[in-house]
Design an enzyme around this catalytic site. Structure first.
Site, short mmCIF file in Angstrom:
data_model
loop_
_atom_site.label_atom_id
_atom_site.label_comp_id
_atom_site.label_asym_id
_atom_site.label_seq_id
_atom_site.Cartn_x
_atom_site.Cartn_y
_atom_site.Cartn_z
N TYR A 107 5.50 -0.37 10.68
CA TYR A 107 4.98 -1.69 10.31
C TYR A 107 6.04 -2.73 10.63
CZ TYR A 107 1.13 0.24 7.52
OH TYR A 107 0.00 0.89 7.10
N TYR A 146 2.95 7.98 9.66
CA TYR A 146 4.35 7.66 9.33
C TYR A 146 4.76 8.35 8.03
CZ TYR A 146 2.28 4.09 6.27
OH TYR A 146 1.54 3.45 5.32
N ARG A 156 1.77 9.76 5.81
CA ARG A 156 0.44 9.15 5.70
C ARG A 156 -0.38 9.48 6.94
NH1 ARG A 156 -1.56 5.24 3.04
NH2 ARG A 156 -3.25 6.74 2.98
N HIS A 159 -4.12 5.33 9.65
CA HIS A 159 -5.10 4.52 8.91
C HIS A 159 -4.96 3.05 9.25
CE1 HIS A 159 -1.49 4.40 6.37
NE2 HIS A 159 -1.89 3.20 6.02
N HIS A 161 -5.67 -0.61 7.23
CA HIS A 161 -6.01 -1.24 5.94
C HIS A 161 -7.08 -2.30 6.16
CE1 HIS A 161 -2.50 0.32 3.62
NE2 HIS A 161 -1.91 0.33 4.80
#
Lengths: 235, 188
Positions: A107, A146, A156, A159, A161
């Site tokens: 991110y 990640y 995780r 995905h 969000h």
């Protein structure tokens, strides 16, 4: 006899509990007292109304909306679907905000210290409005998995969000879209915080060959169902 | 009824997706010309250990100064203040603190003036939903139908005291997610 407008409520069978110890951050942040049922007054029957003026021309295209010196790295994908209320009616003018990691699982956020490269041409943030049929579509780069520090060797699943504003404030939803066949889903305490199988699997997008564009990008379909359907009752 | 999409946490990395300069998602609900008394709502989000939560996001939703909403469900929609957005969003990066600039809402269907507050954060799989009432509206609060659903000894958690009238009137509304003094939360 009076006519009264009500909204359908959250169905807890298919929703997470605040306390889910396998996701350790819930332990100190979960309210412990019983929730009080909130009557639906005009404060609840209303909510913000959005339109095309709230969306920028490239907000729906994460593969282009942060370009500085080239295209972002990774697998370009098209994500499309419908926003419905739980009576099955389309929700037009729903505002969707999306955010995600880049193809390497990183991110842009400064507290993300995962040792994977940032992409100078990708911020992973976009937004889009549904049309009159409740349909939306955006273009992005498939996010990477990640690691996180919830438990030993925790990762995780891939995905995206989603934050959704529907027809009223009681339909407010923040969720995550997952990808079909991801082996990390079975190991993920956030995904598995939903006990009900049918509801849990609603968060997995499906590969959509009819959305896939030849020589350009794979397509995924992800429909979103909100609570807060309008119901008329006679008292 | 078809199966609803479940809620999931906003996670720790929502900042660049959800907190952006410009409309519509800012902590200021008013534009020049907005009607009514301008106010500040300030507070801190605290976890079950009393530790500030620096990675939460708050959203507030409220009526304008006359008690109207710019939404078709409100019969007074056409009269709603065009210079008032109704929705505000604020992060808590600064040691769990937030600050909204808004107006004191009018009464909605005879209820005491109130602000709907939603809390999203890492560690919350589904947002928490509450209401803020105003400390200087004791008579209206005493008659409020929603407040009356709350056990008397916990009602104070929803009532924000007026902490300063120097400059803009400022109300303090701390959100305690858990434990001693836990804020009353409603069904989301």
């Amino acid at each position: 006899m009076t006519i009264k407008q009500l909204l359908s409520r959250i169905n807890w069978k298919g929703q997470p509990k605040y306390l889910h110890p396998a996701y350790t951050s819930t332990v100190k942040r979960a309210p412990q007292q019983p929730l009080i049922p909130l009557p639906h007054t005009l404060s609840e029957l209303t909510g913000p109304v959005y339109g095309t003026g709230d969306i920028g021309p490239l907000d729906h295209d994460l593969s282009r909306n942060a370009v500085r010196n080239g295209q972002p790295i990774g697998e370009r994908i098209i994500v499309t679907g419908r926003v419905l209320d739980d009576s099955g009616r389309a929700v037009p003018n729903a505002l969707l905000e999306v955010w995600q990691a880049n193809a390497c699982g990183r991110y842009i956020h400064k507290v993300d210290q995962h040792d994977a490269p940032l992409d100078p041409n990708f911020t992973g943030a976009g937004r889009v409005l549904t049309n009159a049929n409740g349909e939306y579509q955006f273009i992005t780069i498939k996010p990477g998995a990640y690691p996180w520090r919830n438990h030993s060797n925790a990762w995780r699943p891939q995905h995206i969000h989603f934050s959704v504003f529907g027809a009223n404030i009681m339909s407010r939803l923040v969720t995550q879209m997952y990808f079909p066949g991801d082996p990390l889903l079975a190991l993920d305490p956030i995904y598995n915080s939903i006990a009900d199988t049918e509801a849990r699997e609603r968060m997995i997008s499906s590969y959509a060959h009819d959305v896939t564009q030849p020589e350009w990008a794979l397509g995924y379909r992800f429909d979103i169902v909100l609570c807060g359907s309008k119901m008329t009752v006679f008292e | 009824m078809i199966t609803q999409t479940p809620s999931q946490t906003v996670g720790p990395f929502f900042y660049d997706g959800l907190i952006r300069p410009g409309k519509p998602f800012i902590p200021t609900l008013v534009r020049d010309g907005a009607q009514g008394q301008r106010i500040l709502i300030v507070g801190t989000v605290l976890d079950g250990d009393g530790v500030p939560v620096p990675d939460a996001m708050l959203e507030i939703w409220q009526a304008d100064a006359n008690g109207y909403h710019n939404h078709p469900a409100d019969p007074n929609c056409a009269k709603a203040d065009p210079n008032f957005s109704g929705l505000g969003r604020c992060d808590t990066v600064n040691e769990g603190r937030f600050e909204f600039q808004t107006v004191k809402p009018g009464r909605v269907e005879g209820q005491a003036p109130h602000v709907n507050v939603r809390v999203f954060s890492r560690g919350m799989l589904i947002h928490a939903n509450t209401r803020m009432y105003f400390g200087d509206e004791a008579a209206a609060n005493a008659d409020d139908a929603v407040l009356s659903l709350v056990p008397l000894e916990r009602r104070d958690t929803l009532i924000a005291p007026l902490v300063t009238t120097n400059g803009l009137p400022t109300y303090r509304f701390n959100l305690v997610l858990q434990g001693q003094g836990e804020t009353v939360f409603f069904t989301p």
